[in-house]
Design a protein around this motif. Structure first.
Motif, PDB file in Angstrom:
ATOM      1  N   LYS A   6       0.736  11.035 -14.937  1.00 11.95           N
ATOM      2  CA  LYS A   6       1.098   9.823 -14.180  1.00 11.95           C
ATOM      3  C   LYS A   6       1.452   8.735 -15.171  1.00 11.95           C
ATOM      4  N   GLY A   9       5.242   2.403 -14.585  1.00 10.71           N
ATOM      5  CA  GLY A   9       6.561   1.886 -14.955  1.00 10.71           C
ATOM      6  C   GLY A   9       6.525   1.179 -16.298  1.00 10.71           C
ATOM      7  N   GLY A  49       6.477  -0.309 -11.904  1.00  9.25           N
ATOM      8  CA  GLY A  49       6.026  -1.662 -12.259  1.00  9.25           C
ATOM      9  C   GLY A  49       6.972  -2.376 -13.223  1.00  9.25           C
ATOM     10  N   ARG A  53       7.284  -3.998  -8.055  1.00 13.48           N
ATOM     11  CA  ARG A  53       6.122  -3.546  -7.280  1.00 13.48           C
ATOM     12  C   ARG A  53       6.208  -4.254  -5.940  1.00 13.48           C
ATOM     13  N   GLY A  54       5.896  -3.528  -4.875  1.00 20.00           N
ATOM     14  CA  GLY A  54       5.958  -4.129  -3.553  1.00 20.00           C
ATOM     15  C   GLY A  54       5.223  -5.453  -3.500  1.00 20.00           C
ATOM     16  N   ASP A  66       7.860  -2.457  -0.247  1.00 20.62           N
ATOM     17  CA  ASP A  66       7.449  -1.153  -0.789  1.00 20.62           C
ATOM     18  C   ASP A  66       8.629  -0.191  -0.871  1.00 20.62           C
ATOM     19  N   THR A 127       4.817   8.628  -2.546  1.00 21.94           N
ATOM     20  CA  THR A 127       4.435   9.498  -1.420  1.00 21.94           C
ATOM     21  C   THR A 127       5.519   9.491  -0.340  1.00 21.94           C
ATOM     22  N   ASN A 129       6.047   6.900   1.413  1.00 21.75           N
ATOM     23  CA  ASN A 129       5.601   5.930   2.425  1.00 21.75           C
ATOM     24  C   ASN A 129       5.161   4.617   1.806  1.00 21.75           C
ATOM     25  N   THR A 134       1.767   5.073  -6.556  1.00 21.34           N
ATOM     26  CA  THR A 134       2.175   6.315  -7.222  1.00 21.34           C
ATOM     27  C   THR A 134       0.956   7.100  -7.721  1.00 21.34           C
TER      28      THR A 134
HETATM   29  N1  UDP Z   1       5.203   2.603  -3.544  1.00 21.42           N
HETATM   30  C1  UDP Z   1       5.054   2.858  -2.185  1.00 21.42           C
HETATM   31  N2  UDP Z   1       4.532   4.070  -1.796  1.00 21.42           N
HETATM   32  C2  UDP Z   1       4.150   5.019  -2.683  1.00 21.42           C
HETATM   33  C3  UDP Z   1       4.274   4.743  -4.059  1.00 21.42           C
HETATM   34  C4  UDP Z   1       4.807   3.535  -4.478  1.00 21.42           C
HETATM   35  O1  UDP Z   1       5.399   2.049  -1.357  1.00 21.42           O
HETATM   36  O2  UDP Z   1       3.697   6.090  -2.261  1.00 21.42           O
HETATM   37  C5  UDP Z   1       5.851   1.356  -3.967  1.00 21.42           C
HETATM   38  C6  UDP Z   1       4.907   0.167  -4.000  1.00 21.42           C
HETATM   39  O3  UDP Z   1       5.624  -0.983  -3.636  1.00 21.42           O
HETATM   40  C7  UDP Z   1       4.524   0.119  -5.468  1.00 21.42           C
HETATM   41  C8  UDP Z   1       5.835   0.508  -6.132  1.00 21.42           C
HETATM   42  O4  UDP Z   1       6.372   1.511  -5.271  1.00 21.42           O
HETATM   43  O5  UDP Z   1       4.125  -1.169  -5.877  1.00 21.42           O
HETATM   44  C9  UDP Z   1       5.701   1.054  -7.537  1.00 21.42           C
HETATM   45  O6  UDP Z   1       4.611   1.957  -7.627  1.00 21.42           O
HETATM   46  P1  UDP Z   1       3.309   1.618  -8.478  1.00 21.42           P
HETATM   47  O7  UDP Z   1       2.848   0.214  -8.166  1.00 21.42           O
HETATM   48  O8  UDP Z   1       2.314   2.700  -8.245  1.00 21.42           O
HETATM   49  O9  UDP Z   1       3.907   1.691  -9.955  1.00 21.42           O
HETATM   50  P2  UDP Z   1       3.167   1.511 -11.371  1.00 21.42           P
HETATM   51  O10 UDP Z   1       2.180   0.382 -11.255  1.00 21.42           O
HETATM   52  O11 UDP Z   1       2.475   2.809 -11.651  1.00 21.42           O
HETATM   53  O12 UDP Z   1       4.275   1.245 -12.343  1.00 21.42           O
END
Ligand code: UDP
Length: 231
Positions: A6, A9, A49, A53-54, A66, A127, A129, A134
Motif C-alpha cells: 500500500k 500518494g 494524497g 483527498r476527498g 471522493d 474500493t 466507493n 485506499t
Molecule cells: N477514496 C474513496 N474510496 C476508496 C478509496 C479512496 O472515495 O475506496 C478517495 C477518498 O476521497 C480518498 C482519496 O480517494 O481521500 C485518496 O485515497 P487515500 O486518502 O486513501 O490516499 P492516500 O492518503 O493513501 O494517498
C-alpha cells in the motif's frame, strides 16, 4: 510469495507535497524492482494524497469529492505504469471505475494470470466507493491476489504508542494483534481496514518505505518495522 504494497500518494510527491516528483518516483520504482527481481509477486494499491483527498475538497459533496479522489488514484496508477515499464517491469493496472485503454477491470482469473506471468499489478480506484480509503482497498485487493501480507509503506519505521515526531519517549511496538491495534486506536490504517484484515486473516507490516531496502528487508523476514497479526 505474494505481497500487497500500500503506497500513499505522498510516495509519489514527497511528504506534504502535491503532484509528481520524478526523484521520488524513481526511488519508488527501484525499490519495487528490487523485490520483483528477487521473485516476489507484487500488487500495489496506490492512494491519491499527492493529488486530491476527498476530505480536502470541502466545497463539494462528500460523494463527489471522493470520486475525484478515486480518479486521482487512477492518474497515479497510469503514471507509475509508465515509469515501471521504462525500467523493464511488466505492469498491469486493474480498476473498476474507469474504461481506459490499458486499464483492465477486476477479474479474479485475469489477476491470477497476471501474477503467474510476472506482472506487477497496480490496483487503482480504491474500493470503487466513496466513504472508504485506499487502506480498505488494499485489504480487498490483497485477498483478490491471494496475498497474506500487506506492507503499509509509511514514513515512520513502525507503530509507536504515541507520535514519535512529537514525543521523544514514544515507544515502538514491534508486534501487536489487529484487535489490540483497533482498541488502541492506532491510526496507521483505518478501523475498517483493520477489521477486514482481522476477518480475512491478513498480516500488516508497517515500514519506513523511505529507508532504502526496507521493502526487501521486511519481505526477507528481517526484524524491521512493526507487524500487526491476526488475533
Ligand atoms: N477514496 C474513496 N474510496 C476508496 C478509496 C479512496 O472515495 O475506496 C478517495 C477518498 O476521497 C480518498 C482519496 O480517494 O481521500 C485518496 O485515497 P487515500 O486518502 O486513501 O490516499 P492516500 O492518503 O493513501 O494517498
Amino acid at each position: 510469495m505474494r505481497v500487497l504494497v500500500k503506497l500513499s500518494g505522498e510516495a509519489l510527491s514527497g511528504e506534504g507535497k502535491k503532484g509528481f516528483d520524478p526523484e521520488k518516483i524513481s526511488y519508488l520504482t527501484s525499490e519495487i524492482k528490487k523485490v520483483v527481481e528477487k521473485g516476489y509477486r507484487i500488487g500495489i494499491v496506490v492512494g491519491a494524497g499527492n493529488l486530491f483527498r476527498g476530505s480536502e475538497l470541502k466545497d463539494l459533496s462528500k460523494e463527489r469529492a471522493d470520486q475525484i479522489g478515486l480518479l486521482g488514484t487512477v492518474m497515479n496508477a497510469v503514471y507509475l505504469k509508465d515509469c515501471f515499464e521504462k525500467e523493464g517491469l511488466k505492469t498491469k493496472i486493474f480498476s473498476q471505475i474507469v474504461n481506459l485503454p490499458d486499464v483492465e477491470s477486476i477479474n479474479y482469473d485475469s489477476i491470477e494470470s497476471a501474477i503467474k506471468n510476472n506482472f506487477v499489478l497496480i490496483f487503482a480506484g480504491g474500493t470503487s466507493n466513496p466513504f472508504f480509503t485506499t487502506d480498505t482497498a488494499a485489504v480487498l485487493r490483497a485477498r483478490e491476489m491471494k496475498a497474506q501480507i500487506i506492507v503499509k509503506a509509511t514514513k515512520v519505521d513502525g507503530i509507536y504508542d504515541k507520535d514519535p515526531k512529537k514525543f521523544p519517549d514514544a515507544r515502538k511496538i514491534e508486534h501487536l494483534t489487529l484487535s489490540e491495534a483497533m482498541k488502541m486506536g492506532i491510526e496507521v490504517m483505518d478501523a475498517e481496514a483493520f477489521a477486514l484484515c482481522r476477518k480475512l486473516g491478513i498480516i500488516v507490516k508497517v515500514i519506513n518505505f523511505f529507508e532504502p531496502n526496507s521493502l526487501l528487508k521486511v519481505l526477507r523476514g528481517e526484524n524491521i518495522g512493526s507487524t500487526v497479526l491476526p488475533d
